[in-house]
Design an enzyme around this catalytic site. Structure first.
Site, mmCIF file in Angstrom:
data_model
loop_
_atom_site.group_PDB
_atom_site.id
_atom_site.type_symbol
_atom_site.label_atom_id
_atom_site.label_comp_id
_atom_site.label_asym_id
_atom_site.label_seq_id
_atom_site.Cartn_x
_atom_site.Cartn_y
_atom_site.Cartn_z
ATOM 1 N N GLY A 1 30.280 54.943 -71.511
ATOM 2 C CA GLY A 1 29.493 54.388 -70.335
ATOM 3 C C GLY A 1 30.363 53.003 -69.578
ATOM 4 O O GLY A 1 29.464 52.255 -69.084
ATOM 5 N N GLU B 1 32.299 52.727 -67.164
ATOM 6 C CA GLU B 1 32.358 52.635 -65.951
ATOM 7 C C GLU B 1 30.736 52.354 -65.182
ATOM 8 O O GLU B 1 30.680 52.457 -63.954
ATOM 9 C CB GLU B 1 32.674 53.947 -65.312
ATOM 10 C CG GLU B 1 34.358 54.129 -65.294
ATOM 11 C CD GLU B 1 34.907 54.022 -67.041
ATOM 12 O OE1 GLU B 1 35.575 52.920 -66.911
ATOM 13 O OE2 GLU B 1 34.463 54.974 -67.574
ATOM 14 N N ASN C 1 37.815 50.119 -72.126
ATOM 15 C CA ASN C 1 38.180 48.862 -71.190
ATOM 16 C C ASN C 1 36.944 48.107 -70.831
ATOM 17 O O ASN C 1 35.949 48.284 -71.223
ATOM 18 C CB ASN C 1 38.416 49.598 -69.968
ATOM 19 C CG ASN C 1 37.308 50.772 -69.373
ATOM 20 O OD1 ASN C 1 37.405 51.730 -70.016
ATOM 21 N ND2 ASN C 1 36.710 50.332 -68.300
ATOM 22 N N ASP D 1 42.668 49.753 -66.468
ATOM 23 C CA ASP D 1 41.901 50.506 -67.061
ATOM 24 C C ASP D 1 42.440 51.418 -68.248
ATOM 25 O O ASP D 1 42.514 52.723 -68.303
ATOM 26 C CB ASP D 1 41.112 51.647 -66.097
ATOM 27 C CG ASP D 1 40.200 52.772 -66.938
ATOM 28 O OD1 ASP D 1 39.350 52.195 -67.623
ATOM 29 O OD2 ASP D 1 40.408 53.847 -66.700
ATOM 30 N N ARG E 1 46.796 54.264 -74.248
ATOM 31 C CA ARG E 1 46.896 54.441 -73.028
ATOM 32 C C ARG E 1 47.697 53.562 -72.263
ATOM 33 O O ARG E 1 48.349 54.022 -71.080
ATOM 34 C CB ARG E 1 45.215 54.188 -72.271
ATOM 35 C CG ARG E 1 44.338 55.531 -72.531
ATOM 36 C CD ARG E 1 43.920 56.421 -71.363
ATOM 37 N NE ARG E 1 43.207 55.753 -70.315
ATOM 38 C CZ ARG E 1 41.710 55.844 -70.241
ATOM 39 N NH1 ARG E 1 41.105 56.461 -71.014
ATOM 40 N NH2 ARG E 1 41.272 55.133 -69.001
#
Length: 602
Positions: free
Chosen positions: A192, A194, A282, A324, A352
């Site tokens: 979650g 975002e 992130n 991100d 990432r």
């Protein structure tokens, strides 16, 4: 005996010889030591995704045939893979998170569990309705539902033994991760980021479901289970205490309360040190201008004591993330990796952000940090004394500012690798990494926080890395001691499946077009086998043996971030957080599905 360990299918066999390690969970270790089974999502607690089975070899893999298939009856993205324990195979689906127990003898469904979940959880799931798989221990199957319900089922009957709520979807909290069993605890995280969720990991008793501890990624020291004087981090070329209020000091006001740092990835565990390893994601929002500071401890590698949850050491990979570059990817434990002429027991992480990290897993000392895609351009390098990436102003969304479209950033927010787990081959001490080869344009904008509503604050567009082979993926072999790519095999689309490597000398993976591919583990440019499954593959390849025959199984079902355009019917290039544009062509190669395909030799 070291050579024996390398070919038994589990580097964890050696743990059985360590005094007192039985407490690590005898049953899980016993099951994962048996190469004829696949008892954990990553194969073992060290996240190796390696099997000691060698009936399927580089010489005969070309003869693989489909042995049987099974439809889950669910579309959307199928991540994770099957567990095989004894005579049974256990498989899961995306939302509504069905669980099937299938007899290997006749492929008959022995039981099915279908939770009743409120469909309003679906819009709160960031990047498709995926689920990354089940866990097994002591006769129980553990399922982490999308609505955050953690469930224990009887492995023989499917009867519900207990269930608890791990979060609140009304706040944007959901779950997509696989639960992990370490000792007498089932460990789970939260999704979650975002939606402005404050990330955490939580441990529950495997017999009662009672919460044992909970540790946040941001905020006060006591809520992060962090000791200012004893929790260490890499500082000025050495390990040093994090100090008091190490997180709060790096946020503006109370922003840490909606700070992200979610924990939906893969975890590993070292019984010898009793430490578990995982990454936090992130920071929220994606607009870096709104959250000044390093935003600790998002984007961080964590080492925690499994009994207490106390953090032993931390390392933040991307301070003040502007792209991100979620930090949740798997932590792989490997012994005897040669770093500058010295064998080290390490944790290896492919982030990432495009850097492959090697750290001493006991101390947290930073040993290696190098790019695992040469197209990475947002930073020139990681300063090995400070541990900080050296950011290129041209690709800094903070420097360019809100409402400015910063172009040509590599990698894209998908990362050089997302959650699709790599494999480690103890026979040659190399890592097999499925990667994305994608760049992006990124325009941040101001966004207000409302509980349960998207808290993104950026518009993205993604595309293949310019000036390269024209595709969007590579399957690479990585030397974690030297920090360099040993081999690289280009792919048209991102390689979004978990890799598998075996003692038979083969490495296998799946592609977004839907192909299962097996290559020579010593020369991945040699493609030995290729088969088109019914849908794109974002699941993980697993292998097992039944009645003397080796099988390989994989879930196909396009979806996840890379396939969400097709799965959700999105059309604009910037839809799906920018993924649709880059992956629009997938429509020419595959269709929706949800099928387990099982292969064997004739």
């Amino acid at each position: 005996m070291a050579a024996k360990f390398a070919y038994t299918g589990s580097a964890l066999l050696c743990f059985a010889l360590i005094p007192g390690v039985g407490s690590a969970n005898d049953d899980v270790i016993k099951q994962s030591q048996n190469a004829r089974q696949w008892a954990m999502q990553a194969g073992n607690m060290a996240n190796h995704r390696y099997s000691g089975l060698k009936q399927i070899t580089k010489d005969n893999v070309k003869n693989l045939k489909v042995a049987w298939t099974f439809s889950t009856g669910v579309l959307r993205g199928h991540e994770g893979g099957p567990l095989v324990i004894g005579e049974m195979l256990y498989i899961h689906s995306p939302f509504p998170n069905k669980v099937f127990a299938i007899g290997l003898a006749d492929q008959e469904i022995k039981w099915k569990y279908e939770p009743k979940q409120d469909p309003t959880v679906i819009p709160v799931m960031c990047c498709d309705t995926v689920n990354r798989g089940l866990a097994y221990a002591e006769g129980k199957i553990f399922l982490q539902q999308a609505d955050t319900t953690l469930v224990a089922l009887d492995a023989k009957s499917g009867k519900e033994l207990w269930k608890i709520k791990n979060g609140d979807p009304k706040k944007g909290e959901t779950n997509t991760n696989a639960p992990h069993i370490f000792k007498d605890k089932v460990i789970t995280g939260i999704s979650g980021g975002e939606f402005g969720v404050r990330g955490y990991v939580a441990a529950y008793d495997i017999n009662s479901g009672k919460q044992v501890w909970k540790a946040f990624s941001t905020g006060p020291d006591n809520e992060m289970l962090m000791d200012p004087e004893k929790t260490m981090t890499w500082t000025d070329g050495k390990m040093a205490p994090v100090g008091k209020d190490s997180s709060i000091k790096t946020w503006q006001g109370d922003q840490w309360k909606i700070g992200g740092g979610t924990t939906w990835g893969w975890y590993s565990y070292d019984p010898k040190s009793n430490l578990m390893f995982y990454g936090s994601g992130n920071p929220s929002t994606w607009n870096p201008v709104q959250r000044p500071g390093d935003n600790k401890w998002s984007m961080t590698i964590w080492a925690r004591d499994v009994d207490t949850g106390q953090a032993k050491w931390v390392y933040q990979m991307t301070p003040h993330d502007e792209w991100d570059f979620d930090g949740v990817n798997e932590m792989i434990l490997a012994d005897g990796i040669n770093v500058k002429g010295k064998p080290r027991n390490v944790v290896v992480h492919f982030d990432r952000n495009g850097f492959g990290y090697t750290l001493d897993r006991n101390t947290g000392e930073l040993l290696v940090a190098e790019k695992f895609d040469p197209k990475v351009n947002w930073a020139t390098r990681v300063d090995m004394k400070t541990g900080r990436p050296q950011v290129v102003k041209q690709f800094s969304t903070q420097a360019q500012g809100a409402d400015v479209n910063t172009k040509g950033i590599c990698p894209a927010a998908l990362g050089t690798k997302d959650q699709q787990p790599a494999a480690y081959n103890p026979a040659n001490k190399l890592f097999y990494v499925p990667t994305n080869h994608v760049c992006m344009d990124y325009e941040p904008f101001k966004v207000e926080y409302t509980a349960g509503q998207p808290y993104v604050g950026a518009t993205l567009s993604m595309y293949p890395a310019p000036g390269s082979h024209g595709g969007m993926g590579n399957f690479i072999v990585w030397d974690a001691g030297a920090g360099k790519i040993v081999q690289s095999k280009p792919e048209k689309f991102s390689v979004w499946s978990g890799a598998l490597v075996t003692a038979g000398g083969v490495a296998c993976y799946g592609t977004l077009e839907g192909y299962v591919k097996c290559v020579d583990a010593n020369d991945v440019s040699k493609e030995l086998y290729k088969f088109k499954t019914p849908s794109g593959i974002i699941g993980n390849l697993n292998t097992w043996e039944y009645k003397g025959k080796q099988y390989i199984g994989v879930l196909s079902g396009i979806g996840g971030w890379a396939g969400i355009g097709m799965a959700a019917g999105l059309e604009k290039d910037t839809d799906g957080l920018g993924a649709v544009g880059g992956y629009r062509e997938l429509n020419k190669y595959t269709q929706l599905g949800g099928v387990l395909t099982v292969f064997s030799l004739p």
